[in-house]
Design a protein around this motif. Structure first.
Motif, short mmCIF file in Angstrom:
data_model
loop_
_atom_site.label_atom_id
_atom_site.label_comp_id
_atom_site.label_asym_id
_atom_site.label_seq_id
_atom_site.Cartn_x
_atom_site.Cartn_y
_atom_site.Cartn_z
N ALA A 79 0.82 -1.21 0.00
CA ALA A 79 0.00 0.00 0.00
C ALA A 79 0.86 1.26 0.00
O ALA A 79 0.59 2.21 -0.74
CB ALA A 79 -0.94 -0.01 1.20
N THR A 171 -2.68 -0.45 -6.58
CA THR A 171 -2.90 0.79 -5.85
C THR A 171 -2.19 1.97 -6.51
O THR A 171 -2.66 3.11 -6.41
CB THR A 171 -2.44 0.65 -4.39
N SER A 211 -6.20 9.40 -1.13
CA SER A 211 -5.88 8.07 -0.58
C SER A 211 -7.10 7.28 -0.14
O SER A 211 -7.00 6.06 0.02
CB SER A 211 -4.93 8.22 0.61
N ILE A 215 -7.29 3.18 0.00
CA ILE A 215 -7.39 2.39 1.23
C ILE A 215 -8.56 1.41 1.13
O ILE A 215 -8.45 0.25 1.55
CB ILE A 215 -7.57 3.32 2.44
N ALA A 275 -9.08 -0.87 7.28
CA ALA A 275 -9.25 -0.02 6.10
C ALA A 275 -10.41 0.95 6.28
O ALA A 275 -10.32 2.13 5.90
CB ALA A 275 -9.48 -0.90 4.86
N HIS A 279 -10.02 4.90 6.32
CA HIS A 279 -10.83 5.63 5.35
C HIS A 279 -11.61 6.75 6.03
O HIS A 279 -11.66 7.89 5.54
CB HIS A 279 -11.77 4.66 4.65
#
Length: 289
Positions: A79, A171, A211, A215, A275, A279
């Motif tokens: 990530a 990603t 992002s 995520i 996640a 987020h």
């Protein structure tokens, strides 16, 4: 996790006729299994003589840390690399660097992780490497973190890179697409108008805003990460719980398969929970929804 446990039990129940005629019904047996599994952490006993007919819970407890280390390291590395490379690709769009990153993404998404790991060992093994002998992670060298942190790191850094490669590729592409929209937003233009450097604008304003979907994508791809982790366990001989799966399948050791399925669901659920929390932290709109 309860749903996964119930589904796995139901599938195996359908293929075990001896349980149909043992005097108790399906719902009674399902409730008994879920109660033992989630209230007492009793997942049954192995059917296999080679495992000494051991209870499943201690087997999973002993091997789960290796899987957790492998999966967590691959997720974080993949990530982080994807976000960083996506930002570079957006800033350098149209250049040779951006085209090279596109090639990296195509390779990362298409190359099987077990092949990448095996070829890395064959070509660069510190003792028998065919091209060069480098201090890479060798198979059969895993040590628990609590026993020897340096040996633990040495045995896992290459599997982390290989496991994180497909995640970094996908990603990176998502981050680049998300940044292409965010950089045109008013708050980013305002930051530029205040005289902030392009790098500071990207780090402080554009990347955090872009992002959030990345995520979410990490959580969605957790199932694929687990599958790749299973393959890398065999490639690097990491003694995780997934290494029990092939032996259990070959011997129809159903309690072991059920226990590994529940433990795998724990990894997927935990990763998606993390996640969601990240987020919500990055995107205030999620917290107010």
């Amino acid at each position: 996790m309860v749903g996964v446990a119930a589904l796995v039990f139901s599938v195996f129940y359908a293929f075990r006729p001896e349980q149909v005629s043992d005097g108790t019904g399906y719902l009674h047996q399902l409730w008994h299994y879920l109660e033992r599994a989630f209230l007492h952490f009793d997942l049954g006993t192995s059917y296999e003589r080679g495992l000494g007919f051991q209870p499943i819970a201690p087997l999973l407890r002993a091997s789960f840390p290796a899987d957790l280390s492998l999966v967590a390291g691959g997720l974080l590395l993949g990530a982080a690399a994807g976000v960083a490379l996506g930002a570079v690709a957006q800033q350098r769009r149209g250049t040779l660097m951006a085209r090279a990153l596109d090639g990296f993404a195509a390779f990362g998404m298409s190359a099987p992780v077990y092949w990448v790991g095996a070829m890395t060992v064959v070509f660069f093994h510190p003792e028998v490497g065919q091209l060069a002998r480098l201090p890479i992670s060798k198979p059969n060298t895993y040590q628990p973190l609590t026993h020897d942190p340096l040996a633990w790191l040495q045995s896992l850094w290459l599997p982390w890179i290989v496991l994180g490669l497909p995640l970094a590729a996908i990603t990176m592409r998502m981050m680049r697409a998300s940044l292409a929209e965010v950089v045109e937003e008013d708050f980013v233009r305002t930051a530029r108008g205040k005289g902030l450097s392009p790098g500071r604008v990207m780090r402080r304003h554009a990347i955090p805003a872009a992002s959030a979907p990345v995520i979410s994508l990490v959580g969605v791809t957790m199932g694929t990460v687990i599958t790749n982790a299973i393959l890398l366990e065999y490639t690097f001989s990491i003694p995780g719980m997934f290494s029990l799966m092939t032996r259990a399948l070959g011997n129809a050791d159903l309690p072991v398969i059920q226990g590994v399925a529940i433990a795998g669901a724990l990894l997927v659920v935990t990763a998606n929970l993390v996640a969601d929390v990240v987020h919500a932290w990055l995107d205030p709109r999620v917290r107010t929804a």
